[in-house]
Design a protein around this motif. Structure first.
Motif, PDB file in Angstrom:
ATOM      1  N   CYS A  27     -24.727   3.526  -4.477  1.00 18.94           N
ATOM      2  CA  CYS A  27     -24.008   4.263  -5.518  1.00 18.94           C
ATOM      3  C   CYS A  27     -22.966   5.186  -4.902  1.00 18.94           C
ATOM      4  N   ALA A  28     -23.310   5.857  -3.797  1.00 23.41           N
ATOM      5  CA  ALA A  28     -22.353   6.730  -3.119  1.00 23.41           C
ATOM      6  C   ALA A  28     -21.215   5.912  -2.528  1.00 23.41           C
ATOM      7  N   ASN A  29     -21.514   4.721  -2.025  1.00 28.91           N
ATOM      8  CA  ASN A  29     -20.459   3.863  -1.503  1.00 28.91           C
ATOM      9  C   ASN A  29     -19.514   3.434  -2.615  1.00 28.91           C
ATOM     10  N   ASP A  30     -20.054   3.127  -3.775  1.00 27.57           N
ATOM     11  CA  ASP A  30     -19.214   2.766  -4.919  1.00 27.57           C
ATOM     12  C   ASP A  30     -18.365   3.945  -5.368  1.00 27.57           C
ATOM     13  N   LEU A  31     -18.933   5.127  -5.326  1.00 26.62           N
ATOM     14  CA  LEU A  31     -18.187   6.324  -5.694  1.00 26.62           C
ATOM     15  C   LEU A  31     -17.043   6.564  -4.717  1.00 26.62           C
ATOM     16  N   LEU A  32     -17.295   6.388  -3.440  1.00 26.02           N
ATOM     17  CA  LEU A  32     -16.249   6.550  -2.437  1.00 26.02           C
ATOM     18  C   LEU A  32     -15.150   5.507  -2.634  1.00 26.02           C
ATOM     19  N   ALA A  33     -15.532   4.275  -2.916  1.00 22.43           N
ATOM     20  CA  ALA A  33     -14.536   3.225  -3.161  1.00 22.43           C
ATOM     21  C   ALA A  33     -13.700   3.551  -4.391  1.00 22.43           C
ATOM     22  N   ALA A  34     -14.328   4.078  -5.425  1.00 17.80           N
ATOM     23  CA  ALA A  34     -13.582   4.451  -6.629  1.00 17.80           C
ATOM     24  C   ALA A  34     -12.604   5.581  -6.345  1.00 17.80           C
ATOM     25  N   LEU A  35     -13.034   6.579  -5.578  1.00 19.52           N
ATOM     26  CA  LEU A  35     -12.137   7.684  -5.240  1.00 19.52           C
ATOM     27  C   LEU A  35     -10.967   7.215  -4.382  1.00 19.52           C
ATOM     28  N   VAL A  36     -11.230   6.340  -3.425  1.00 21.37           N
ATOM     29  CA  VAL A  36     -10.159   5.812  -2.582  1.00 21.37           C
ATOM     30  C   VAL A  36      -9.187   4.983  -3.412  1.00 21.37           C
ATOM     31  N   SER A  37      -9.715   4.162  -4.326  1.00 22.32           N
ATOM     32  CA  SER A  37      -8.815   3.352  -5.150  1.00 22.32           C
ATOM     33  C   SER A  37      -7.981   4.223  -6.086  1.00 22.32           C
ATOM     34  N   ILE A  38      -8.561   5.297  -6.613  1.00 21.41           N
ATOM     35  CA  ILE A  38      -7.785   6.226  -7.438  1.00 21.41           C
ATOM     36  C   ILE A  38      -6.671   6.854  -6.618  1.00 21.41           C
ATOM     37  N   LEU A  39      -6.986   7.235  -5.395  1.00 25.00           N
ATOM     38  CA  LEU A  39      -5.981   7.829  -4.513  1.00 25.00           C
ATOM     39  C   LEU A  39      -4.872   6.830  -4.192  1.00 25.00           C
ATOM     40  N   VAL A  40      -5.226   5.596  -3.911  1.00 26.38           N
ATOM     41  CA  VAL A  40      -4.226   4.568  -3.601  1.00 26.38           C
ATOM     42  C   VAL A  40      -3.358   4.285  -4.815  1.00 26.38           C
ATOM     43  N   TYR A  41      -3.968   4.166  -5.994  1.00 26.80           N
ATOM     44  CA  TYR A  41      -3.176   3.924  -7.210  1.00 26.80           C
ATOM     45  C   TYR A  41      -2.250   5.098  -7.513  1.00 26.80           C
ATOM     46  N   ALA A  42      -2.721   6.318  -7.278  1.00 25.85           N
ATOM     47  CA  ALA A  42      -1.859   7.485  -7.494  1.00 25.85           C
ATOM     48  C   ALA A  42      -0.689   7.473  -6.524  1.00 25.85           C
ATOM     49  N   LEU A  43      -0.932   7.129  -5.276  1.00 27.01           N
ATOM     50  CA  LEU A  43       0.141   7.063  -4.289  1.00 27.01           C
ATOM     51  C   LEU A  43       1.162   5.977  -4.654  1.00 27.01           C
ATOM     52  N   ILE A  44       0.677   4.821  -5.068  1.00 26.38           N
ATOM     53  CA  ILE A  44       1.576   3.737  -5.498  1.00 26.38           C
ATOM     54  C   ILE A  44       2.378   4.183  -6.721  1.00 26.38           C
ATOM     55  N   GLY A  45       1.728   4.867  -7.648  1.00 22.55           N
ATOM     56  CA  GLY A  45       2.425   5.349  -8.841  1.00 22.55           C
ATOM     57  C   GLY A  45       3.527   6.343  -8.508  1.00 22.55           C
ATOM     58  N   ILE A  46       3.247   7.249  -7.571  1.00 24.58           N
ATOM     59  CA  ILE A  46       4.261   8.230  -7.178  1.00 24.58           C
ATOM     60  C   ILE A  46       5.446   7.538  -6.512  1.00 24.58           C
ATOM     61  N   VAL A  47       5.155   6.603  -5.608  1.00 26.83           N
ATOM     62  CA  VAL A  47       6.237   5.873  -4.929  1.00 26.83           C
ATOM     63  C   VAL A  47       7.069   5.094  -5.932  1.00 26.83           C
ATOM     64  N   LEU A  48       6.420   4.407  -6.866  1.00 27.41           N
ATOM     65  CA  LEU A  48       7.170   3.637  -7.867  1.00 27.41           C
ATOM     66  C   LEU A  48       7.970   4.550  -8.784  1.00 27.41           C
ATOM     67  N   LEU A  49       7.428   5.700  -9.130  1.00 32.77           N
ATOM     68  CA  LEU A  49       8.152   6.641  -9.979  1.00 32.77           C
ATOM     69  C   LEU A  49       9.417   7.144  -9.286  1.00 32.77           C
ATOM     70  N   VAL A  50       9.285   7.474  -8.008  1.00 37.17           N
ATOM     71  CA  VAL A  50      10.461   7.912  -7.246  1.00 37.17           C
ATOM     72  C   VAL A  50      11.483   6.781  -7.157  1.00 37.17           C
ATOM     73  N   MET A  51      11.009   5.558  -6.941  1.00 33.40           N
ATOM     74  CA  MET A  51      11.928   4.423  -6.846  1.00 33.40           C
ATOM     75  C   MET A  51      12.634   4.163  -8.177  1.00 33.40           C
ATOM     76  N   LEU A  52      11.934   4.364  -9.291  1.00 36.52           N
ATOM     77  CA  LEU A  52      12.560   4.146 -10.599  1.00 36.52           C
ATOM     78  C   LEU A  52      13.539   5.260 -10.959  1.00 36.52           C
ATOM     79  N   ILE A  53      13.316   6.459 -10.474  1.00 41.21           N
ATOM     80  CA  ILE A  53      14.208   7.583 -10.775  1.00 41.21           C
ATOM     81  C   ILE A  53      15.515   7.462  -9.991  1.00 41.21           C
ATOM     82  N   ARG A  54      15.416   7.080  -8.716  1.00 40.64           N
ATOM     83  CA  ARG A  54      16.620   6.978  -7.884  1.00 40.64           C
ATOM     84  C   ARG A  54      17.408   5.730  -8.263  1.00 40.64           C
TER      85      ARG A  54
END
Length: 161
Positions: A27-54
């Protein structure tokens, strides 16, 4: 300065001590995977947002957004479709109807526990009626070689009704 304000909550979210106190192991491993995936999706979202603005990177940002949507929705849709196809194939081979009458048979049952009220063995006892059911306790099978045939004389048979 604004970054320092988010360091503490970010570390608390990454550590997730209260959540790990509730679940240990997989369960803790699944929680860590979920947190990492949230972090990766947030990073991808920020990069895409910057790319769409410029304006200079907008076209690449649209391609990246389309690719990330395809990758986020495509594999789960394919997986669910595969599962539905296999489920339909299994359900097509199922035998539907009433189970055979156990009143004329003498079933041999392997009981996983010493009692069986709400399990399958309880239903076998109810459907059998007044006749006995031959039972092999599950703990009696530990250590036995079950890869080949087993003589009934070697098993500690019990009679339940």
């Amino acid at each position: 300065m604004a970054v320092r304000r988010w360091i503490g909550p970010g570390l608390a979210l990454a550590a997730a001590g209260p959540a790990r106190a509730e679940c240990l192991g997989a369960c803790a491993n699944d929680l860590l995977a979920a947190l990492v995936s949230i972090l990766v999706y947030a990073l991808i979202g920020i990069v895409l947002l910057v790319m769409l603005i410029r304006p200079k990177w907008r076209r690449a940002g649209l391609w990246g957004l389309g690719l990330s949507v395809l990758l986020a929705l495509g594999p789960p849709a394919v997986s669910q479709g595969w599962q539905a196809w296999k489920l339909r194939a299994v359900e097509a081979r199922e035998v539907v109807g009433d189970p055979p009458s156990l009143a004329q048979r003498k079933p041999l049952l392997i009981a996983p526990r010493p009692y069986c009220r709400d399990e399958v063995c309880g239903e076998v006892l109810r459907r059998r009626g007044q006749g006995p059911v031959y039972v092999v306790p599950g703990e009696a099978l530990t250590g036995m070689d079950l890869s080949g045939p087993v003589a009934l004389a070697d098993l500690p048979l019990e009679t339940w009704s």
